[in-house]
Design a protein around this motif. Structure first.
Motif, mmCIF file in Angstrom:
data_model
loop_
_atom_site.group_PDB
_atom_site.id
_atom_site.type_symbol
_atom_site.label_atom_id
_atom_site.label_comp_id
_atom_site.label_asym_id
_atom_site.label_seq_id
_atom_site.Cartn_x
_atom_site.Cartn_y
_atom_site.Cartn_z
ATOM 1 N N GLU A 90 0.814 -1.213 0.000
ATOM 2 C CA GLU A 90 0.000 0.000 0.000
ATOM 3 C C GLU A 90 0.852 1.270 0.000
ATOM 4 O O GLU A 90 0.430 2.298 -0.545
ATOM 5 C CB GLU A 90 -0.960 -0.014 1.192
ATOM 6 C CG GLU A 90 -2.106 -0.995 1.002
ATOM 7 C CD GLU A 90 -3.139 -0.940 2.105
ATOM 8 O OE1 GLU A 90 -4.288 -1.336 1.840
ATOM 9 O OE2 GLU A 90 -2.796 -0.509 3.229
ATOM 10 N N ARG A 94 0.028 3.869 -2.846
ATOM 11 C CA ARG A 94 -0.352 5.255 -2.563
ATOM 12 C C ARG A 94 0.488 6.225 -3.392
ATOM 13 O O ARG A 94 0.000 7.290 -3.800
ATOM 14 C CB ARG A 94 -0.239 5.544 -1.072
ATOM 15 C CG ARG A 94 -1.421 4.996 -0.267
ATOM 16 C CD ARG A 94 -1.442 5.575 1.139
ATOM 17 N NE ARG A 94 -0.329 5.106 1.947
ATOM 18 C CZ ARG A 94 -0.363 4.001 2.695
ATOM 19 N NH1 ARG A 94 -1.468 3.236 2.716
ATOM 20 N NH2 ARG A 94 0.674 3.647 3.431
ATOM 21 N N TYR A 97 -1.385 6.000 -6.829
ATOM 22 C CA TYR A 97 -2.717 6.585 -6.946
ATOM 23 C C TYR A 97 -2.825 7.992 -6.364
ATOM 24 O O TYR A 97 -3.484 8.845 -6.941
ATOM 25 C CB TYR A 97 -3.737 5.664 -6.266
ATOM 26 C CG TYR A 97 -3.997 4.397 -7.029
ATOM 27 C CD1 TYR A 97 -4.981 4.347 -8.014
ATOM 28 C CD2 TYR A 97 -3.261 3.245 -6.785
ATOM 29 C CE1 TYR A 97 -5.224 3.186 -8.730
ATOM 30 C CE2 TYR A 97 -3.494 2.073 -7.493
ATOM 31 C CZ TYR A 97 -4.478 2.049 -8.467
ATOM 32 O OH TYR A 97 -4.721 0.889 -9.181
ATOM 33 N N GLU A 98 -2.203 8.225 -5.201
ATOM 34 C CA GLU A 98 -2.312 9.537 -4.582
ATOM 35 C C GLU A 98 -1.061 10.389 -4.783
ATOM 36 O O GLU A 98 -1.109 11.614 -4.666
ATOM 37 C CB GLU A 98 -2.581 9.407 -3.076
ATOM 38 C CG GLU A 98 -3.972 8.904 -2.735
ATOM 39 C CD GLU A 98 -4.035 7.405 -2.510
ATOM 40 O OE1 GLU A 98 -3.253 6.868 -1.705
ATOM 41 O OE2 GLU A 98 -4.882 6.755 -3.166
ATOM 42 N N THR A 116 -7.938 0.977 -6.507
ATOM 43 C CA THR A 116 -7.434 2.024 -5.624
ATOM 44 C C THR A 116 -6.179 1.513 -4.922
ATOM 45 O O THR A 116 -5.743 0.376 -5.144
ATOM 46 C CB THR A 116 -8.477 2.413 -4.560
ATOM 47 O OG1 THR A 116 -8.617 1.330 -3.628
ATOM 48 C CG2 THR A 116 -9.828 2.723 -5.194
ATOM 49 N N SER A 117 -5.643 2.333 -4.030
ATOM 50 C CA SER A 117 -4.458 1.928 -3.276
ATOM 51 C C SER A 117 -4.793 1.004 -2.115
ATOM 52 O O SER A 117 -3.888 0.499 -1.449
ATOM 53 C CB SER A 117 -3.725 3.167 -2.739
ATOM 54 O OG SER A 117 -4.580 3.917 -1.902
ATOM 55 N N ASP A 118 -6.077 0.755 -1.871
ATOM 56 C CA ASP A 118 -6.492 -0.143 -0.797
ATOM 57 C C ASP A 118 -6.253 -1.592 -1.217
ATOM 58 O O ASP A 118 -6.869 -2.078 -2.172
ATOM 59 C CB ASP A 118 -7.970 0.067 -0.480
ATOM 60 C CG ASP A 118 -8.485 -0.913 0.580
ATOM 61 O OD1 ASP A 118 -7.652 -1.491 1.317
ATOM 62 O OD2 ASP A 118 -9.710 -1.104 0.658
#
Length: 223
Positions: A90, A94, A97-98, A116-118
């Protein structure tokens, strides 16, 4: 006709089927594989370790360059290790993605999958299987053995692994966090091995959903 060989050879007589049965077997196999989907929603229900081992055994039947079998499958069931892998994955995701590491084109390509990063499923599943590609072999004296067609060989083996899991009613996902060096560290792998694919292995959750994807028709994939 008798042949002379410099190395051991054995007879090979694969089963032959009537033409009508050939087509029917091929159709059943295709339809079975066509029902497979990559899953991101897993149950935490236990899965027998024997099933994972059998899938690895199936992977190990794959063809490989010079029959060097340049793969290692590491099975992780320990909850603490699975947690460490999730946390490390993760961190990288992250950044994707973020953190802006994904290009706009990449984001557009992934949009319909809603990823997503989840990566919580890495802790939910009972097993994680990490496939490592052997960049080169190592002899007992420490000298190196060159491996040929490593990516191609390992990719085929991973395909067999996925098909075997599907045959047993299990689900998985080809997770390739980038970069993946943390997997070598957590799994304690030697320098000649590099992480190739991380497979969460388990049952799909009772309420699992997958993207409504349509595969290309034969006319588009058959040249």
């Amino acid at each position: 006709m008798a042949r002379e060989h410099s190395h051991p050879f054995i007879p090979y007589r694969p089963t032959r089927y009537p033409e009508a049965e050939m087509a029917e077997r091929g159709r059943r196999f295709y339809e079975h594989l066509d029902r497979r989907r990559s899953v991101r929603f897993f149950s935490d229900e236990p899965v027998p370790r024997e099933c994972v081992d059998l899938a690895v055994m199936a992977a190990n039947t794959a063809p490989s360059g010079a029959h060097q079998q340049p793969w290692k499958f590491i099975v992780v069931g320990d909850p603490e290790t699975r947690k460490r892998i999730r946390e490390a994955a993760e961190i990288e995701e992250r950044q994707n993605y973020e953190g802006g590491r994904l290009t706009p084109e990449w984001r557009e390509a992934l949009a319909h999958l809603e990823t997503t990063s989840d990566k919580s499923y890495l802790e939910t599943v009972p097993w994680l299987v990490v496939c490592f590609a052997e960049k080169y072999g190592v002899r007992p004296d420490g000298s190196r053995v060159k491996h040929y067609y490593v990516n191609e060989s390992v990719g085929i083996a991973c395909g067999f692994f996925i098909a075997a899991l599907h045959e047993m009613g299990l689900s998985t996902l080809t997770h390739t966090p980038n970069p993946m060096a943390f997997l070598a560290e957590i799994c304690g792998r030697p320098a000649n091995e590099r992480p190739y694919i991380l497979f969460p292995v388990g049952y799909a959750a009772p309420d699992a959903e997958v993207p409504d994807l349509v595969r290309k028709p034969l006319s588009e994939v058959l040249g």
